[in-house]
Design an enzyme around this catalytic site. Structure first.
Site, mmCIF file in Angstrom:
data_model
loop_
_atom_site.group_PDB
_atom_site.id
_atom_site.type_symbol
_atom_site.label_atom_id
_atom_site.label_comp_id
_atom_site.label_asym_id
_atom_site.label_seq_id
_atom_site.Cartn_x
_atom_site.Cartn_y
_atom_site.Cartn_z
ATOM 1 N N GLU A 82 4.794 7.157 4.902
ATOM 2 C CA GLU A 82 5.444 7.519 6.042
ATOM 3 C C GLU A 82 6.151 6.333 6.820
ATOM 4 O OE1 GLU A 82 2.129 11.387 7.506
ATOM 5 O OE2 GLU A 82 2.460 9.523 8.778
ATOM 6 N N HIS B 193 9.639 38.216 4.858
ATOM 7 C CA HIS B 193 10.758 37.531 4.186
ATOM 8 C C HIS B 193 11.781 37.491 5.288
ATOM 9 C CE1 HIS B 193 13.646 37.195 0.867
ATOM 10 N NE2 HIS B 193 14.281 38.049 1.549
ATOM 11 N N GLU C 190 2.208 -1.506 -4.566
ATOM 12 C CA GLU C 190 0.730 -0.540 -4.641
ATOM 13 C C GLU C 190 -0.186 -1.266 -5.817
ATOM 14 O OE1 GLU C 190 -0.993 1.678 -3.015
ATOM 15 O OE2 GLU C 190 -2.565 1.557 -4.788
ATOM 16 N N GLY D 19 0.981 -0.943 -0.066
ATOM 17 C CA GLY D 19 0.005 0.103 -0.146
ATOM 18 C C GLY D 19 0.820 1.283 0.035
ATOM 19 N N MET E 173 -10.274 9.945 7.430
ATOM 20 C CA MET E 173 -9.797 9.471 8.551
ATOM 21 C C MET E 173 -8.707 10.075 9.105
ATOM 22 S SD MET E 173 -10.467 5.192 8.194
ATOM 23 C CE MET E 173 -11.899 4.414 8.142
HETATM 24 P P1 FAD Z 1 -9.900 6.657 17.490
HETATM 25 O O1 FAD Z 1 -8.487 7.601 17.545
HETATM 26 O O2 FAD Z 1 -9.488 5.297 16.664
HETATM 27 O O3 FAD Z 1 -10.360 6.433 18.743
HETATM 28 C C1 FAD Z 1 -11.199 5.493 19.124
HETATM 29 C C2 FAD Z 1 -11.248 4.935 20.500
HETATM 30 O O4 FAD Z 1 -12.381 4.208 20.832
HETATM 31 C C3 FAD Z 1 -9.928 3.979 20.596
HETATM 32 O O5 FAD Z 1 -9.091 4.300 21.650
HETATM 33 C C4 FAD Z 1 -10.783 2.601 20.952
HETATM 34 O O6 FAD Z 1 -9.872 1.963 22.051
HETATM 35 C C5 FAD Z 1 -12.159 3.136 21.678
HETATM 36 N N1 FAD Z 1 -12.860 2.297 21.569
HETATM 37 C C6 FAD Z 1 -13.464 1.502 20.398
HETATM 38 N N2 FAD Z 1 -14.732 0.743 20.789
HETATM 39 C C7 FAD Z 1 -14.847 1.022 21.993
HETATM 40 C C8 FAD Z 1 -15.822 0.468 22.954
HETATM 41 N N3 FAD Z 1 -16.611 -0.316 22.381
HETATM 42 N N4 FAD Z 1 -15.858 0.842 24.242
HETATM 43 C C9 FAD Z 1 -14.970 1.591 24.527
HETATM 44 N N5 FAD Z 1 -13.635 1.931 23.851
HETATM 45 C C10 FAD Z 1 -13.942 1.847 22.507
HETATM 46 N N6 FAD Z 1 -4.306 11.274 11.146
HETATM 47 C C11 FAD Z 1 -4.219 12.687 11.211
HETATM 48 O O7 FAD Z 1 -4.789 13.472 11.159
HETATM 49 N N7 FAD Z 1 -2.575 12.854 11.338
HETATM 50 C C12 FAD Z 1 -1.809 12.190 11.366
HETATM 51 O O8 FAD Z 1 -0.607 12.432 11.355
HETATM 52 C C13 FAD Z 1 -2.082 10.525 11.583
HETATM 53 N N8 FAD Z 1 -1.173 9.819 11.623
HETATM 54 C C14 FAD Z 1 -1.668 8.320 11.656
HETATM 55 C C15 FAD Z 1 -0.703 7.431 11.706
HETATM 56 C C16 FAD Z 1 -0.949 6.060 11.831
HETATM 57 C C17 FAD Z 1 0.079 5.039 12.069
HETATM 58 C C18 FAD Z 1 -2.398 5.614 11.872
HETATM 59 C C19 FAD Z 1 -3.096 4.364 12.277
HETATM 60 C C20 FAD Z 1 -3.470 6.811 11.951
HETATM 61 C C21 FAD Z 1 -2.795 8.084 11.703
HETATM 62 N N9 FAD Z 1 -3.907 9.138 11.629
HETATM 63 C C22 FAD Z 1 -3.569 10.323 11.426
HETATM 64 C C23 FAD Z 1 -5.488 8.912 11.568
HETATM 65 C C24 FAD Z 1 -5.953 9.188 13.157
HETATM 66 O O9 FAD Z 1 -5.334 8.409 14.049
HETATM 67 C C25 FAD Z 1 -7.259 9.038 13.239
HETATM 68 O O10 FAD Z 1 -7.995 9.530 12.268
HETATM 69 C C26 FAD Z 1 -7.899 9.253 14.393
HETATM 70 O O11 FAD Z 1 -7.356 8.761 15.618
HETATM 71 C C27 FAD Z 1 -9.390 9.198 14.619
HETATM 72 O O12 FAD Z 1 -9.948 9.475 15.683
HETATM 73 P P2 FAD Z 1 -11.206 9.027 16.424
HETATM 74 O O13 FAD Z 1 -11.295 9.702 17.643
HETATM 75 O O14 FAD Z 1 -12.310 8.787 15.333
HETATM 76 O O15 FAD Z 1 -10.936 7.259 16.592
HETATM 77 P P1 NAI Z 2 -4.632 4.789 2.484
HETATM 78 O O1 NAI Z 2 -5.748 4.492 2.127
HETATM 79 O O2 NAI Z 2 -3.851 5.922 2.738
HETATM 80 O O3 NAI Z 2 -3.778 3.923 1.558
HETATM 81 C C1 NAI Z 2 -4.047 2.512 1.261
HETATM 82 C C2 NAI Z 2 -3.237 2.132 -0.195
HETATM 83 O O4 NAI Z 2 -3.000 0.852 -0.330
HETATM 84 C C3 NAI Z 2 -4.070 2.828 -1.422
HETATM 85 O O5 NAI Z 2 -2.886 3.383 -2.085
HETATM 86 C C4 NAI Z 2 -4.318 1.639 -1.914
HETATM 87 O O6 NAI Z 2 -4.681 1.791 -3.369
HETATM 88 C C5 NAI Z 2 -3.573 0.574 -1.573
HETATM 89 N N1 NAI Z 2 -4.236 -0.651 -1.573
HETATM 90 C C6 NAI Z 2 -5.319 -1.284 -1.033
HETATM 91 N N2 NAI Z 2 -5.393 -2.529 -1.383
HETATM 92 C C7 NAI Z 2 -4.297 -2.887 -1.763
HETATM 93 C C8 NAI Z 2 -3.693 -4.157 -2.010
HETATM 94 N N3 NAI Z 2 -4.420 -5.483 -1.841
HETATM 95 N N4 NAI Z 2 -2.596 -4.164 -2.495
HETATM 96 C C9 NAI Z 2 -1.720 -3.190 -2.745
HETATM 97 N N5 NAI Z 2 -2.299 -1.854 -2.483
HETATM 98 C C10 NAI Z 2 -3.229 -1.971 -1.998
HETATM 99 O O7 NAI Z 2 -4.358 3.719 4.076
HETATM 100 P P2 NAI Z 2 -3.260 3.708 5.020
HETATM 101 O O8 NAI Z 2 -2.030 4.251 4.490
HETATM 102 O O9 NAI Z 2 -3.500 2.263 5.675
HETATM 103 O O10 NAI Z 2 -3.748 4.733 6.204
HETATM 104 C C11 NAI Z 2 -5.162 4.687 6.739
HETATM 105 C C12 NAI Z 2 -5.646 5.970 7.105
HETATM 106 O O11 NAI Z 2 -4.862 6.469 8.134
HETATM 107 C C13 NAI Z 2 -5.692 6.901 6.023
HETATM 108 O O12 NAI Z 2 -7.057 7.056 5.621
HETATM 109 C C14 NAI Z 2 -5.155 8.127 6.707
HETATM 110 O O13 NAI Z 2 -6.209 9.241 6.371
HETATM 111 C C15 NAI Z 2 -4.869 7.774 8.019
HETATM 112 N N6 NAI Z 2 -3.585 8.211 8.218
HETATM 113 C C16 NAI Z 2 -3.343 9.601 8.106
HETATM 114 C C17 NAI Z 2 -2.064 10.095 8.335
HETATM 115 C C18 NAI Z 2 -1.738 11.404 8.082
HETATM 116 O O14 NAI Z 2 -2.715 12.135 8.066
HETATM 117 N N7 NAI Z 2 -0.481 11.917 7.912
HETATM 118 C C19 NAI Z 2 -0.747 9.059 8.541
HETATM 119 C C20 NAI Z 2 -1.243 7.724 8.538
HETATM 120 C C21 NAI Z 2 -2.643 7.535 8.417
#
Ligand code: FAD
Ligand code: NAI
Length: 467
Positions: A188, A446, A204, A181, A320
């Protein structure tokens, strides 16, 4: 039965905890239920925060090794991976402790356990030890976030075949990392491990990286990544991963079918997206509707089809992103307090924290073309920006897309150093419905990288100065 509360939020990620704080500020008696040991959700525990800590540390490591010498700083960096991981964990702890403090300060009752909606107005909490209690409330906000999307037949063990969570804590630098992916996580975390010494191949399915991002930006970024040493296999799918004596044998196949081939890897990172997390919430029992992608369906006020049950963040439609979840949390709290909470989903910045960074807000060129919108483009390269030149961060450009008839800004796309910070002014001007001329006539300090944003706005009317 405890309560009654005005609001119970299920999930304490950026959506949930921000919603709870805003509700408490507005005088609502609020509780929050979280099944994880710490607050902050995916973002603070295993997402945004730890990934940015590793991106920051690995970037400095690479700069120390490759860029410091030309500025006259002689160093020979040596990687201490366990310290770097501890640095990341300290950053996480600081943030999750901060959320716990804010919840306490705002007199929000935290319940540690898994929440289930027993009926409208009733949330059952099962503590880690199994004890259950039912809380009463006027309104419920589902903020349970999302989970890793899995590849059928490829089991994530978080050791050799990892999700982002495992990839944030690998105890050793894998010699060969295969990323499935070329989305945000793949690029990142692929960047982190490449900087720390892995040979990284990104597979990808589509024929481009970063689907959804402006094509021009994605193409430039791909070229820069290739220069940095990342390898891409586009238009390719992973068919299977087998464990062998020498590591992992990954079988690949062209996305449209054809001959299979193999790549060996030590670690495979599955980063093919995330799926809404609603397991065990009891949604079907209370009749809350979900769409085909399992997202909770809400109306413009974030209310589900069941009165008094709302949902925000990753669990509903839309990007997300943590800041989108936060803003929805604030909006729904304000709506519950009788105010006019609102989120402008057309102006949500999106950032990728690689080197260079990528940031965008609003429409891409592809979206404007598809909609038949007549637009003008102003583009300015960092190569022509004084500060970028002296900092030697000349890769990338700023692109401003404006309505051809009204000059209103429709989208801004930046690839370059500090793009994550530069995008904020584009979001502000778009929120105010500003034009390219408004941006172009705003005085920018600047020498700053932000002058490239101004120049791109000037370029919309073909009057950039430094080009
Ligand atoms: P979440 O943060 O997923 O929180 C949901 C919480 O609900 C969790 O703590 C879970 O344990 C809890 N929960 C679930 N079900 C239950 C239940 N039944 N009872 C009690 N608790 C429950 N987004 C950005 O904007 N910038 C970034 O740089 C960024 N980097 C990311 C890097 C990675 C590796 C990942 C995986 C995601 C990243 N994201 C980033 C995406 C971001 O983390 C999510 O969009 C964000 O956390 C969503 O917030 P949320 O509150 O909807 O859910
Ligand atoms: P993503 O949706 O950004 O990327 C997934 C990629 O995998 C896509 O390019 C898709 O075409 C590819 N893909 C899907 N199925 C595949 C397959 N079977 N084989 C090969 N490629 C395939 O999802 P990602 O990177 O997992 O991130 C998940 C979410 O977390 C994103 O929606 C993002 O918004 C959020 N996130 C945000 C960050 C930020 O804001 N900097 C950092 C990390 C995550």
């Amino acid at each position: 039965m405890a309560g009654p509360y005005d609001l119970i939020v299920i999930g304490s990620g950026p959506g949930g905890y921000v919603c709870a704080i805003r509700a408490a500020q507005l005088g609502l008696k609020t509780a929050i239920v979280e099944k994880r040991a710490t607050h902050g959700g995916t973002c603070l525990n295993v997402g945004c925060i730890p990934s940015k800590a590793l991106l920051h540390a690995s970037e400095l490591y690479e700069e120390a090794g490759h860029s410091f010498a030309r500025m006259g700083i002689k160093v020979s960096p040596e990687l201490d991976l366990s310290r770097m991981l501890a640095f990341k964990d300290e950053g996480v702890k600081g943030n999750v402790d901060g959320v716990a403090f804010l919840l306490k300060k705002n007199k929000i009752d935290p319940y540690h356990g898994t929440g289930r909606i027993a009926a409208p107005g009733k949330v059952e909490v099962t503590a880690p030890g199994g004890e259950r209690q039912v809380l009463e409330t006027r309104s419920i906000v589902i903020a349970t976030g999302s989970d890793v999307a899995r590849l059928p037949g490829i089991e994530i063990d978080e050791t050799e075949i990892v999700s982002s969570t495992g990839a944030l804590s690998l105890p050793n630098v894998p010699e060969r990392l295969l990323v499935v992916g070329a989305g945000v996580i793949g690029l990142e975390l692929g960047s982190v491990w490449r900087r720390l010494g892995s040979s990284v191949t990104v597979v990808e399915y589509l024929d481009r990286i970063l689907p959804g991002m402006d094509g021009d930006v994605a193409k430039s970024l791909e070229r820069l990544f290739i220069k940095q040493g990342l390898s891409f296999r586009l238009g390719t799918k992973v068919v299977s991963v087998a464990r062998t004596d020498g590591g992992l044998d990954v079988t690949l196949e062209p996305a449209n079918g054809g001959a299979q081939d193999h790549i060996e890897a030590d670690v495979v990172l599955v980063a093919i997206g995330r799926v809404p997390y609603t397991d065990g919430l009891g949604l079907d029992d209370v009749g809350v509707l979900r769409d085909q992608r399992k997202r909770v369906v809400v109306n413009g006020q974030f209310e589900t089809n069941v009165t008094g049950i709302y949902a925000i963040g990753d669990v509903i439609a839309g990007p997300m992103l943590a800041h989108k979840a936060e803003d929805e949390g604030i909006a729904v709290a304000e709506i519950l307090a009788g105010q006019a909470g609102h989120v402008n989903h057309d102006v949500i910045p999106n950032v990728i924290y690689t080197t260079p960074e990528v940031a965008s807000v609003g429409k891409t060129e592809e979206e404007l073309k598809a909609k038949g919108v007549d637009y003008t483009v102003g583009k300015f390269p960092f190569l022509a920006n004084g500060r970028a030149k002296v900092n030697r961060t000349t890769d990338g450009f700023v692109k401003v897309l404006a309505d051809a008839a009204t000059d209103r800004i429709l989208g801004v796309h930046i690839i370059g150093a500090n793009a994550s910070e530069l995008i904020a002014e584009a979001a502000v001007i778009m929120e105010f419905g500003g034009s390219a001329e408004d941006l172009a006539r705003t005085c920018h300090a600047h020498p700053t990288l932000s002058e490239a944003v101004k120049e791109a706005a000037l370029a919309v009317a073909k009057r950039a100065i430094h080009m």
